[in-house]
Design a protein around this motif. Structure first.
Motif, PDB file in Angstrom:
ATOM      1  N   THR A 225       0.841  -1.206  -0.314  1.00  0.00           N
ATOM      2  CA  THR A 225      -0.267   0.086  -0.011  1.00  0.00           C
ATOM      3  C   THR A 225       0.920   1.069  -0.246  1.00  0.00           C
ATOM      4  O   THR A 225       0.474   2.280  -0.837  1.00  0.00           O
ATOM      5  CB  THR A 225      -0.957   0.013   1.373  1.00  0.00           C
ATOM      6  OG1 THR A 225      -1.867  -1.246   1.210  1.00  0.00           O
ATOM      7  CG2 THR A 225      -1.676   1.182   1.462  1.00  0.00           C
ATOM      8  N   THR A 232      -5.543   4.257  -0.574  1.00  0.00           N
ATOM      9  CA  THR A 232      -5.688   5.112   0.451  1.00  0.00           C
ATOM     10  C   THR A 232      -7.035   5.962   0.354  1.00  0.00           C
ATOM     11  O   THR A 232      -7.449   6.592   1.403  1.00  0.00           O
ATOM     12  CB  THR A 232      -4.443   6.101   0.055  1.00  0.00           C
ATOM     13  OG1 THR A 232      -4.640   6.812  -1.225  1.00  0.00           O
ATOM     14  CG2 THR A 232      -3.358   5.623   0.317  1.00  0.00           C
ATOM     15  N   GLY A 233      -7.642   5.862  -0.577  1.00  0.00           N
ATOM     16  CA  GLY A 233      -9.212   6.396  -0.721  1.00  0.00           C
ATOM     17  C   GLY A 233     -10.079   5.054  -1.420  1.00  0.00           C
ATOM     18  O   GLY A 233      -9.759   4.453  -2.000  1.00  0.00           O
ATOM     19  N   PRO A 337      -7.044   6.698   5.334  1.00  0.00           N
ATOM     20  CA  PRO A 337      -6.876   5.873   4.436  1.00  0.00           C
ATOM     21  C   PRO A 337      -6.793   4.432   4.789  1.00  0.00           C
ATOM     22  O   PRO A 337      -6.817   4.299   6.120  1.00  0.00           O
ATOM     23  CB  PRO A 337      -5.101   6.244   4.751  1.00  0.00           C
ATOM     24  CG  PRO A 337      -5.268   7.366   4.957  1.00  0.00           C
ATOM     25  CD  PRO A 337      -6.368   7.909   5.890  1.00  0.00           C
ATOM     26  N   GLY A 338      -7.203   3.643   3.912  1.00  0.00           N
ATOM     27  CA  GLY A 338      -7.340   2.123   4.371  1.00  0.00           C
ATOM     28  C   GLY A 338      -8.688   1.932   4.855  1.00  0.00           C
ATOM     29  O   GLY A 338      -8.847   0.688   5.156  1.00  0.00           O
ATOM     30  N   GLU A 470      -9.984   1.421  -7.778  1.00  0.00           N
ATOM     31  CA  GLU A 470      -8.923   2.352  -7.616  1.00  0.00           C
ATOM     32  C   GLU A 470      -7.956   2.472  -8.812  1.00  0.00           C
ATOM     33  O   GLU A 470      -7.063   3.383  -8.617  1.00  0.00           O
ATOM     34  CB  GLU A 470      -7.952   2.198  -6.298  1.00  0.00           C
ATOM     35  CG  GLU A 470      -8.865   1.986  -5.097  1.00  0.00           C
ATOM     36  CD  GLU A 470      -9.265   0.593  -4.725  1.00  0.00           C
ATOM     37  OE1 GLU A 470      -9.355  -0.209  -5.631  1.00  0.00           O
ATOM     38  OE2 GLU A 470     -10.019   0.445  -3.905  1.00  0.00           O
TER      39      GLU A 470
END
Length: 573
Positions: A225, A232-233, A337-338, A470
Motif C-alpha cells: 500500500t 488510500t481512498g 486511508p485504508g 482504484e
C-alpha cells in the motif's frame, strides 16, 4: 487415564471435523484429484498456475486486498496445481476451524469430554457465516476464520506462561491468518481481548508481542500500500453497497447474531432467505445461552473477554448499517486511508463465532456425569445445528463444483508468455459470466492465468450500484476501448495485448479499435490481439514488497518450528 481420555476426545473431534468438511465441500473435493478441475465462483479464482506479477505483489494501482495470498499461490503453483492448492487449503481451513473450536472448548472448560467438543466443532463449521463466505468465494478469509479458536488457545498459553517461547503458537496463528489483511486483524483483535483480560503473567509484555507480530505479518500489504499508493481512498458508494443485510424475521442485528447477514443476497443459502432463518438463529443462540451457567462457573476472565468481543462485533457491524453508521462510513472512506478494508462489515462478526462455539459446547458439558443422558444431549445439539442449515451440505446445495478451463486458455497463456506489456480485456468489467463456469458471476481469471499484468479497474457492480475501484490506468484504457480509440492510443499507455473473452458485458465501440488488428489466436471462447510497439512501462521497485513477503514467511516458519519444538518438549516432560 485423564490424559488418555482427553486424547481420545481430541481424536474424535478431529475426525468429526473431517467428516463435516467432507459433507460441506462435497463435489468440490474432486478438484483434489489430478485433472479434477478448479474452483471458480464469484471471488474465488483458482488456476493451474499463477505468476508473481506486480499485481500478485500488490504493486498495481488497485488496493492490496489479496496480499500475500496471491504471491503465496504464485510461488506454490510452481510445484502443485492451483486447483489442488486452493481446495486443499479450504478443506484444511474448515477442518482446523472445527478441531480448533473443540480444543478451545476443552481448554476453557478444563478438559471437556467428547460431546461438548463435537458440539463446538459443529458450530464452527456448520453455520451461515461459512455458507455465505463459501458462496462468495472467500476461501482465504475462511483460513483466517479457522485460526480464531486456535488464537484463543495460543493466547491462553501465553497468558499462563508469559515467556517469549510460549508466544510462538500465537505468532503462528497471526501469520497464517495474515494470508489476507482481514484475517490477521481478526486474530489480532481476538488475541488482544484475551491477553488484556485480568490475570496472567506479564500483561504488558504479551500485548507488545502481539503488536509487533501483527505488524511483521502485515508487512506484505502495508508495504504494498505504501509503495503503490493504492487503497488510500475508497469509493463511498461501497459503504452502503457492502453493509450488512437484514434477514427475514430477524432484522440486521438478528441476522448478524446468527452469523448471517452478508451484503450479497445472491450468496446466501436458500434456508436463510425465509422465516426458517429465525429457527436456525434461535437454535444457535439458544444453545449458546444454555451454556452460560456452565461458563459462569469457570470464573474465567477469558470467557468474559470472548463474550464481550463477540457481542461488540455484532453491535458495531449492525450500527454501521444504520443511516448514521453509513454516513460515518462514507466519511471514513473519503477521509481515512485504508478505511475501505472495513466496508464489508459482516465479515467482522467472525469474532462472535468463538463465543458461540464455546457456549454451545458448555451447554452439554456435564463434568463428572457419565451415562447416556450427556451423550444424548450432545447428539441432539449436533443434530439440531445440522437440521437448521440443511443446504450447507454437498457444496452448499451444489453451488461449489470444480470447473474445467477451455483448452484455448493454454494457447493464450503460451502466446502472451512472460510479458512486460499490459493486457487489456473485453468485455470491460471485473466479473464474467462464462457458459462453462455456471450461473454465478466469476472474477475474470485472466489476471491469475497470464504471466503479465492484466488491467482491471476493480469496479464492482452491487445491485444497481457500481462501486468504483482504484486502478486509474485501467480506467483510462477501458475508456479508450469503449470509445473505439485507435490501438496506438492504448499502446502509448503500455498495452501490448487485448484479450476478448466470450462473456456478457459492455464492449462499447471497441470493435472499431479491434478492426485494425489481426488476432494472434482465436477460438469460440477467446480472441487475443497483439498491439505494435507498446510503450515501455516504468519498472516497479519490487524489492520492498519481496522483502516484506519474505519477512512474513520467515515469521510463519520460525514460529512453527518453535511451536513444534515446544510441543515435543512438553510431551516428553
Amino acid at each position: 487415564m485423564i490424559a488418555g481420555s482427553s486424547r481420545t476426545a481430541g481424536a474424535w473431534s478431529l475426525a468429526w471435523s473431517v467428516v463435516l468438511t467432507g459433507v460441506v465441500l462435497g463435489p468440490l473435493l474432486r478438484a483434489l484429484l489430478p485433472g479434477g478441475g478448479h474452483l471458480l465462483l464469484r471471488d474465488a479464482v483458482s488456476t493451474p498456475r499463477s505468476y508473481l506479477t506486480d499485481s500478485a505483489l500488490g504493486l498495481s494501482d488497485s488496493a492490496a486486498r489479496a496480499v500475500p495470498q496471491d504471491a503465496v499461490v504464485a510461488v506454490a503453483t510452481t510445484v502443485v496445481d492451483g486447483g489442488v492448492l486452493v481446495v486443499g487449503l479450504l478443506a484444511l481451513a474448515l477442518i482446523a476451524a472445527g478441531w480448533g473450536a473443540a480444543q478451545m472448548t476443552a481448554r476453557v472448560l478444563g478438559g471437556a469430554s467428547t460431546g461438548p467438543r463435537l458440539v463446538a466443532a459443529t458450530v464452527a463449521v456448520w453455520n451461515p457465516y461459512v455458507a455465505e463466505r463459501l458462496l462468495q468465494g472467500h476461501w482465504s478469509l475462511l483460513v483466517g476464520y479457522a485460526t480464531l479458536p486456535w488464537t484463543v488457545v495460543a493466547a491462553m498459553t501465553l497468558r499462563d506462561r508469559g515467556d517469549l517461547r510460549s508466544a510462538a503458537p500465537l505468532v503462528l496463528c497471526l501469520g497464517i491468518a495474515g494470508l489476507t489483511p482481514t484475517g490477521v486483524l481478526l486474530c489480532a483483535v481476538l488475541a488482544v481481548a484475551v491477553l488484556a483480560a485480568p490475570g496472567g503473567a506479564h500483561r504488558v509484555r504479551r500485548l507488545v508481542v502481539v503488536a509487533v507480530a501483527t505488524v511483521i505479518v502485515s508487512l506484505p500489504w502495508l508495504v504494498a500500500t505504501a509503495v503503490s499508493g493504492a487503497g488510500t481512498g475508497a469509493d463511498p458508494a461501497g459503504v452502503a453497497a457492502f453493509a450488512a443485510r437484514a434477514e427475514p424475521g430477524l432484522g440486521t442485528i438478528g441476522a448478524l447474531a446468527g452469523l448471517g447477514g452478508i451484503w450479497n443476497a445472491d450468496a446466501v443459502p436458500g434456508s436463510r432467505t425465509s422465516l426458517f432463518a429465525v429457527v436456525g438463529t434461535v437454535v444457535l443462540l439458544g444453545l449458546a445461552a444454555a451454556g452460560l451457567p456452565r461458563l459462569r462457573r469457570t470464573a474465567s476472565p477469558v470467557v468474559a473477554a470472548l463474550l464481550l468481543t463477540g457481542v461488540v462485533s455484532v453491535v458495531l457491524v449492525a450500527l454501521a448499517a444504520t443511516p448514521i453508521g453509513l454516513d460515518v462510513g462514507r466519511w471514513a472512506a473519503e477521509s481515512v486511508p485504508g478505511a475501505g478494508l472495513f466496508r464489508d462489515g459482516q465479515k467482522w462478526v467472525a469474532l462472535w463465532m468463538p463465543a458461540l462455539a464455546l457456549g454451545a459446547g458448555a451447554a452439554v458439558d456435564r463434568p463428572g456425569r457419565g451415562g447416556t443422558r450427556p451423550r444424548l444431549a450432545a447428539v441432539s445439539a449436533v443434530a439440531a445445528l445440522l437440521v437448521v442449515l440443511p443446504d450447507l451440505a454437498w457444496g452448499v446445495h451444489g453451488a461449489l463444483r470444480p470447473v474445467d478451463y477451455p483448452d484455448g486458455w493454454s494457447s493464450v497463456i503460451e502466446r502472451v508468455g512472460p510479458s512486460d506489456a499490459l493486457v487489456a480485456v473485453l468485455p470491460t468489467g471485473t466479473f464474467r459470466r462464462f457458459d462453462w463456469s455456471g450461473d454465478a458471476p466469476v472474477l475474470d481469471p485472466a489476471p491469475r492465468l497470464l504471466d503479465a499484468d492484466v488491467l482491471g479497474t476493480g469496479d464492482l457492480p452491487v445491485g444497481g450500484t457500481v462501486v468504483r475501484g482504484e486502478n486509474t490506468v485501467a480506467g483510462r484504457v477501458e475508456g479508450l476501448l469503449l470509445a473505439g480509440a485507435p490501438a496506438s492510443d492504448l499502446a502509448a499507455l503500455g498495452v501490448g495485448w487485448i484479450l476478448s473473452e466470450k462473456s456478457a458485458g459492455e464492449t462499447g465501440n471497441s470493435a472499431r479499435t479491434l478492426s485494425g488488428l489481426e488476432p494472434v489466436y482465436t477460438d469460440a471462447d477467446l480472441t487475443l490481439y497483439s498491439l505494435a510497439d507498446p510503450a515501455p512501462r516504468p519498472r516497479s521497485d519490487r524489492l520492498p514488497a519481496i522483502v516484506a513477503h519474505l519477512l512474513w514467511a520467515a515469521a510463519v516458519l520460525m514460529s512453527a518450528a518453535v511451536a513444534v519444538t515446544g510441543a515435543r518438549h512438553t510431551r516428553t516432560r
